[in-house]
Scaffold this active site. Structure first.
Site, mmCIF file in Angstrom:
data_model
loop_
_atom_site.group_PDB
_atom_site.id
_atom_site.type_symbol
_atom_site.label_atom_id
_atom_site.label_comp_id
_atom_site.label_asym_id
_atom_site.label_seq_id
_atom_site.Cartn_x
_atom_site.Cartn_y
_atom_site.Cartn_z
ATOM 1 N N TYR A 57 70.132 9.188 -38.646
ATOM 2 C CA TYR A 57 69.325 8.932 -37.440
ATOM 3 C C TYR A 57 68.863 10.256 -36.826
ATOM 4 O O TYR A 57 67.674 10.464 -36.572
ATOM 5 C CB TYR A 57 70.122 8.116 -36.413
ATOM 6 C CG TYR A 57 69.466 8.106 -35.047
ATOM 7 C CD1 TYR A 57 68.311 7.367 -34.820
ATOM 8 C CD2 TYR A 57 69.981 8.861 -33.986
ATOM 9 C CE1 TYR A 57 67.688 7.379 -33.570
ATOM 10 C CE2 TYR A 57 69.379 8.867 -32.742
ATOM 11 C CZ TYR A 57 68.227 8.130 -32.536
ATOM 12 O OH TYR A 57 67.612 8.150 -31.308
ATOM 13 N N GLY A 114 60.824 -2.616 -26.035
ATOM 14 C CA GLY A 114 62.226 -2.179 -26.087
ATOM 15 C C GLY A 114 62.716 -1.651 -24.744
ATOM 16 O O GLY A 114 62.005 -1.724 -23.727
ATOM 17 N N ILE A 121 63.588 1.522 -23.384
ATOM 18 C CA ILE A 121 62.915 2.616 -22.667
ATOM 19 C C ILE A 121 61.406 2.337 -22.578
ATOM 20 O O ILE A 121 60.765 2.597 -21.551
ATOM 21 C CB ILE A 121 63.186 3.978 -23.348
ATOM 22 C CG1 ILE A 121 64.699 4.195 -23.530
ATOM 23 C CG2 ILE A 121 62.588 5.120 -22.529
ATOM 24 C CD1 ILE A 121 65.070 5.386 -24.397
ATOM 25 N N ASN A 167 57.045 -4.665 -33.234
ATOM 26 C CA ASN A 167 57.290 -5.736 -34.218
ATOM 27 C C ASN A 167 58.415 -6.673 -33.771
ATOM 28 O O ASN A 167 58.798 -7.578 -34.505
ATOM 29 C CB ASN A 167 57.572 -5.152 -35.612
ATOM 30 C CG ASN A 167 58.881 -4.379 -35.670
ATOM 31 O OD1 ASN A 167 59.630 -4.325 -34.690
ATOM 32 N ND2 ASN A 167 59.174 -3.791 -36.814
ATOM 33 N N LEU A 168 58.969 -6.423 -32.587
ATOM 34 C CA LEU A 168 60.013 -7.256 -31.969
ATOM 35 C C LEU A 168 61.296 -7.320 -32.807
ATOM 36 O O LEU A 168 62.061 -8.271 -32.691
ATOM 37 C CB LEU A 168 59.492 -8.671 -31.671
ATOM 38 C CG LEU A 168 58.252 -8.753 -30.760
ATOM 39 C CD1 LEU A 168 57.842 -10.214 -30.520
ATOM 40 C CD2 LEU A 168 58.503 -8.077 -29.407
ATOM 41 N N LYS A 226 64.914 12.279 -36.366
ATOM 42 C CA LYS A 226 64.311 12.872 -35.151
ATOM 43 C C LYS A 226 63.893 14.317 -35.429
ATOM 44 O O LYS A 226 62.819 14.765 -35.024
ATOM 45 C CB LYS A 226 65.306 12.818 -33.991
ATOM 46 C CG LYS A 226 65.617 11.404 -33.520
ATOM 47 C CD LYS A 226 64.397 10.757 -32.890
ATOM 48 C CE LYS A 226 64.607 9.310 -32.549
ATOM 49 N NZ LYS A 226 63.383 8.581 -32.221
ATOM 50 N N SER A 228 65.617 13.245 -29.195
ATOM 51 C CA SER A 228 66.947 12.963 -28.654
ATOM 52 C C SER A 228 67.767 14.236 -28.567
ATOM 53 O O SER A 228 67.598 15.154 -29.387
ATOM 54 C CB SER A 228 67.633 11.977 -29.605
ATOM 55 O OG SER A 228 68.996 11.886 -29.317
#
Ligand code: NAD
Ligand code: UFG
Length: 336
Positions: A150, A12, A14, A34-35, A154, A126
């Protein structure tokens, strides 16, 4: 002997830049991805940059057998965990996908690590965990609050890591709170490739400058900021990548520790600052219109970077111009 590091989500945005930085710092990297939001081509690009092909396993972090096999095949000393889903809007529509990928995925990974007796873990948290900041710059002590699934994933994983740390000796954990990662590797071989309409400002601006989209919509110019548009702490992805190398060095030097640290530049720029700088470096016009505020957005956010300097000896070095130049070079390279 070179240390082996498992990088989940290493294909990905980062993760790929961090893999480059780790290899250049002498680590051996195995990428597990896992793309679902990246492609195999990235692994070849990493090899083109560093001259070293990272190990690669195409698997899901929720697949215990795959994790076991990786830990048996390679003598992994540390795990840097990027794999996860990251679109705030989508998380409100598909919360279960987010809890399953980000929370359950992290739990499965940590279980496999526990079994393999690997206790060094670096986690992608984040600045979203700070919610609407009460004070700027934001220190790590700022209270946490989140408004979307989301952000909640985190926060929950941060708490899980704290529980593990308290329950068992010997864990070396870094919870890294990223501000707004942008830019690309200066070679323009790797960068951010958003699928469909970009959610984030920088890739959207780049596509307008390229002529792929006609107009940037600026979400509000009535915030309490110098020019009324939202202010953020943009950080070059290569600086962020170096921050991970510094965090890994730090962890290796501790007997045990739970470190929570901001990774930002400490400086805020507005949407209009970003548009102007992008126009300057690209010599292209970025047409924009002011529209209503985006639900859930905050006015301003930037990091207090004191702790990162103190604990990691790390600070960001690339300015907003370099961020825009590298993003532009990547945009040009991506466009057929
Ligand atoms: P990205 O989508 O480019 O990279 C995530 C990678 O993880 C992708 O290659 C994807 O294919 C893989 N992946 C996702 N779910 C997986 C799973 N279940 N098993 C295996 N692989 C899986 O995202 P990014 O911008 O590189 O973000 C990396 C991490 O940093 C994420 O955890 C994200 O939440 C966090 N983060 C990102 C930002 C940002 O603005 N980009 C800000 C703060 C935190
Ligand atoms: N913006 C626009 N138009 C756009 C896109 C963004 O005006 O088309 C504005 C936003 O209103 C905001 C600024 O540009 O003021 C930055 O927006 P981004 O979407 O690029 O970034 P956010 O700060 O909203 O969110 C990002 C990540 C989150 C992460 C958060 C904190 O997308 O996942 O940073 O790290 F949680």
């Amino acid at each position: 002997m070179a240390l082996n590091v498992l990088v989940t989500g290493g294909a990905g945005f980062i993760g790929s830049h961090t893999t480059v930085a780790l290899q250049q710092a002498g680590y051996q990297v195995v990428v597990l991805d896992n793309l679902c939001n990246s492609s195999l081509a990235v692994l070849q690009r990493i090899e083109q940059i560093t001259g070293i092909a990272p190990g690669f396993v195409q698997a899901d972090i929720r697949d215990q057998h795959a994790l076991e096999a990786v830990f048996q095949a390679h003598k992994i000393s540390a795990v840097i965990h990027f794999a996860g889903l990251k679109a705030v809007g989508e998380s409100t529509q598909k919360p279960l996908d987010y809890y399953d990928n980000n929370v359950n995925g992290s739990v499965q990974l940590l279980l496999a690590m526990q079994q393999a007796k690997i206790k060094t873990f670096i986690f992608s948290s984040s600045a979203t965990v700070y919610g609407d900041p009460q004070e700027l710059p934001i220190t790590e002590q700022h209270p946490r609050s989140v408004t979307n699934p989301y952000g909640h994933t985190k926060l929950v994983v941060e708490d899980i890591l704290e529980s593990i740390y308290k329950a068992e000796t010997g864990w070396r954990i870094a919870r890294l709170r990223y501000f707004n990662p942008v830019g690309a590797h200066p070679s323009a071989l790797i960068g951010e490739s958003p699928q469909g309409v970009p959610n984030n400002l920088m890739p959207y601006v780049a596509q307008v400058a390229m002529g792929q989209r006609s107009t940037l919509q600026i979400f509000g110019n009535d915030y309490d900021t110098p020019d009324g548009t939202g202010v953020r702490d943009y950080i070059h992805v290569m600086d962020l990548a170096q921050g991970h190398v510094a965090a890994l060095h730090y962890c290796q030097q501790q007997e045990q520790d739970l470190l929570t640290v901001n990774l930002g530049t400490g400086q805020g720029y507005s949407v209009l600052d970003m548009v102007r700088t992008f126009e300057e470096v690209s010599q292209a016009k970025v047409d924009y219109e002011i529209v209503a505020r985006r639900a859930g957005d905050i006015a301003a956010c930037w990091a207090d970077t004191t702790l990162a300097k103190q604990k990691l000896g790390w600070q960001a070095s690339k300015n907003i111009k370099t961020m825009c130049e590298d993003a532009w070079r990547w945009q040009l390279a991506m466009t057929p």
